[in-house]
Design an enzyme around this catalytic site. Structure first.
Site, short mmCIF file in Angstrom:
data_model
loop_
_atom_site.label_atom_id
_atom_site.label_comp_id
_atom_site.label_asym_id
_atom_site.label_seq_id
_atom_site.Cartn_x
_atom_site.Cartn_y
_atom_site.Cartn_z
N HIS A 1 0.85 -1.19 0.00
CA HIS A 1 0.00 0.00 0.00
C HIS A 1 0.89 1.24 0.00
O HIS A 1 1.80 1.36 0.82
CB HIS A 1 -0.90 0.02 1.24
CG HIS A 1 -1.98 -1.00 1.20
ND1 HIS A 1 -3.13 -0.90 1.97
CD2 HIS A 1 -2.12 -2.16 0.49
CE1 HIS A 1 -3.90 -1.94 1.74
NE2 HIS A 1 -3.30 -2.72 0.85
N TYR B 1 -9.84 5.00 6.64
CA TYR B 1 -10.22 5.34 8.00
C TYR B 1 -11.35 6.36 7.92
O TYR B 1 -11.16 7.47 7.40
CB TYR B 1 -9.04 5.96 8.75
CG TYR B 1 -7.92 4.99 9.09
CD1 TYR B 1 -7.79 4.50 10.39
CD2 TYR B 1 -6.99 4.59 8.13
CE1 TYR B 1 -6.76 3.63 10.72
CE2 TYR B 1 -5.97 3.72 8.45
CZ TYR B 1 -5.86 3.24 9.75
OH TYR B 1 -4.84 2.37 10.07
N PRO C 1 -5.26 -0.34 18.10
CA PRO C 1 -4.84 -0.75 16.75
C PRO C 1 -4.98 0.32 15.69
O PRO C 1 -4.57 0.09 14.55
CB PRO C 1 -5.77 -1.94 16.47
CG PRO C 1 -6.97 -1.72 17.34
CD PRO C 1 -6.45 -1.05 18.58
N LYS D 1 0.47 -0.34 15.01
CA LYS D 1 1.81 -0.36 15.59
C LYS D 1 2.14 -1.62 16.40
O LYS D 1 3.32 -1.87 16.68
CB LYS D 1 1.99 0.86 16.51
CG LYS D 1 2.08 2.17 15.74
CD LYS D 1 3.40 2.31 15.06
CE LYS D 1 3.40 3.36 13.97
NZ LYS D 1 3.06 2.86 12.66
N TYR E 1 3.26 6.51 10.41
CA TYR E 1 2.50 5.33 9.97
C TYR E 1 3.41 4.33 9.26
O TYR E 1 3.37 3.12 9.53
CB TYR E 1 1.37 5.75 9.04
CG TYR E 1 0.27 4.72 8.92
CD1 TYR E 1 -0.93 4.86 9.61
CD2 TYR E 1 0.43 3.59 8.12
CE1 TYR E 1 -1.94 3.92 9.50
CE2 TYR E 1 -0.57 2.64 8.01
CZ TYR E 1 -1.75 2.81 8.70
OH TYR E 1 -2.74 1.85 8.60
#
Length: 391
Positions: free
Chosen positions: A72, A201, A293, A297, A385
């Site tokens: 991704h 998200y 979550p 991480k 991220y």
């Protein structure tokens, strides 16, 4: 029996530590209370940071990940009725890989079995002893019901939040820092082809959702729910209807539906144990810290821990140098607290707090709009991220 390193727990942390030590010529024995079949099928995290994938490749563990993992190059934040893409490739030139934790575990077990690794599943009554000496011990009962004792130089506690390692450190030594969030995730694994190539998200007035995937045929989705949610109150039809409602945007595609392979509720909390070492007992992964979550991480932090441990144990056992084991906790905790902050930031920015007033909700939307529109803010999110370099 004697070995150099006793490792409690056959999750990604314990197995990778055993493999990294093997590459350095150091013996280890891994003890696991569950069966091999259980740990290979246990569905957990699925996002691998860029430094994690690089480490797995360097350790000879990347072949199947590179073949089957889903690379991704960004994520989408969905709010205000629209998608706002954070492009990791554009901002950093790096990416993440979606490859389930259970797949990492399968690869690690296969590598350890191939190399003659000592993996002992279905053990019970595990306990640690004499950790303040230079000859600690682990006692346990093996799969045949025989009591065993393992003498070693160091012990790595990689047995998760509910394991025996952390409680073995005296309360006068260990400090726990915890934050409990006022919501949970209802997660599903569905036999349905993903409609997106990247994670989404969503912050909606109905609550948070996360759209992700595990393969070209399997979708992983999460809904924000109350911590005391009863799964019986969430039949499949209600779950799909809520997902469609929360993720809806004008002209956007609908989520593909399919049979549910798994359904669970996960409470949201942050936890850090300090220090991560007592004598010759060292904590790693969920045994030492838990993150919500939202920031992806958990497994990555565990892998960062055991990379440090492998280096520290090598220095101690081969070169008779103790400075890396002595600094392990402080070094690891610097990364842990950075990841804790990022996970808290993502969670607070995207979830609806039932106790929040309109002022707080407008602040939340302001943060989302700033993150999506500012190159500097988007780069900060992307950097955290994708994963900071291993120290």
């Amino acid at each position: 029996m004697r070995t150099q390193v006793a490792i409690i727990g056959a999750g990604p942390a314990g197995l990778l530590l055993s493999h990294l030590l093997h590459l350095r010529g150091i013996e280890s024995v891994v003890l696991e209370t569950r069966s091999r079949e259980y740990v290979e099928k246990r569905v957990r995290a699925g996002v691998l940071e860029y430094p994690t994938t690089e480490l797995l490749r360097e350790a000879g563990l990347g072949e199947r990940m590179d073949r089957e993992g889903l690379v991704h190059h960004g994520i989408s934040l969905r709010f205000d009725g629209a998608d706002h893409r954070i492009g990791f490739d554009d901002l950093l030139g790096r990416s993440i890989t979606v490859y389930g934790q259970q797949e990492v575990v399968k690869d690690l077990i296969a590598a350890r079995m191939r190399d003659g690794g000592e993996l002992r599943f279905d053990v019970s009554d595990t306990a640690v002893h004499d950790v303040e000496s230079d000859r600690p011990r682990v006692t346990y009962t093996d799969a045949d019901g025989v009591a065993r004792e393992l003498t070693c130089d160091v012990i790595a506690g990689c047995d998760g939040f509910h394991g025996i390692s952390r409680p073995s450190i005296p309360g006068t030594v260990l400090t726990g820092h915890e934050h409990v969030y006022p919501f949970a995730w209802l997660g599903i694994l569905a036999k349905a082809a993903p409609v997106r190539d990247e994670l989404v998200y969503t912050r909606s007035e109905r609550g948070f959702t996360l759209y992700s995937m595990r393969s070209p045929e399997i979708t992983r989705l999460y809904l924000q729910v109350d911590p005391d949610t009863d799964l019986a109150e969430w039949p499949d039809d209600r779950i799909w209807a809520e997902l469609h409602a929360r993720m809806a945007i004008d002209g956007g595609e609908r989520v593909n539906e399919g049979p549910l392979l798994e359904k669970s509720v996960t409470p949201m909390r942050s936890f850090v144990a300090s220090p991560m070492r007592h004598g010759r007992l060292f904590l790693a992964g969920d045994a030492a810290h838990i993150v919500p979550p939202t920031g992806a991480k958990g497994m990555n932090l565990a892998i960062a821990d055991v990379k440090l441990l492998a280096e520290a144990f090598t220095a101690l056992l081969k070169d008779k140098r103790s400075e890396l084991v002595e600094s392990y906790s402080d070094t690891a905790l610097r990364r842990v607290w950075r990841a804790e902050h990022f996970s808290w930031f993502m969670t607070s920015m995207l979830h609806l707090d039932p106790a929040a007033d309109e002022f707080q909700r407008q602040l939340q939307l302001s943060q989302l709009r700033y993150t999506a529109s500012s190159t500097a803010a988007a780069t900060s999110l992307a950097e955290n991220y994708v994963g900071l370099p291993f120290s």
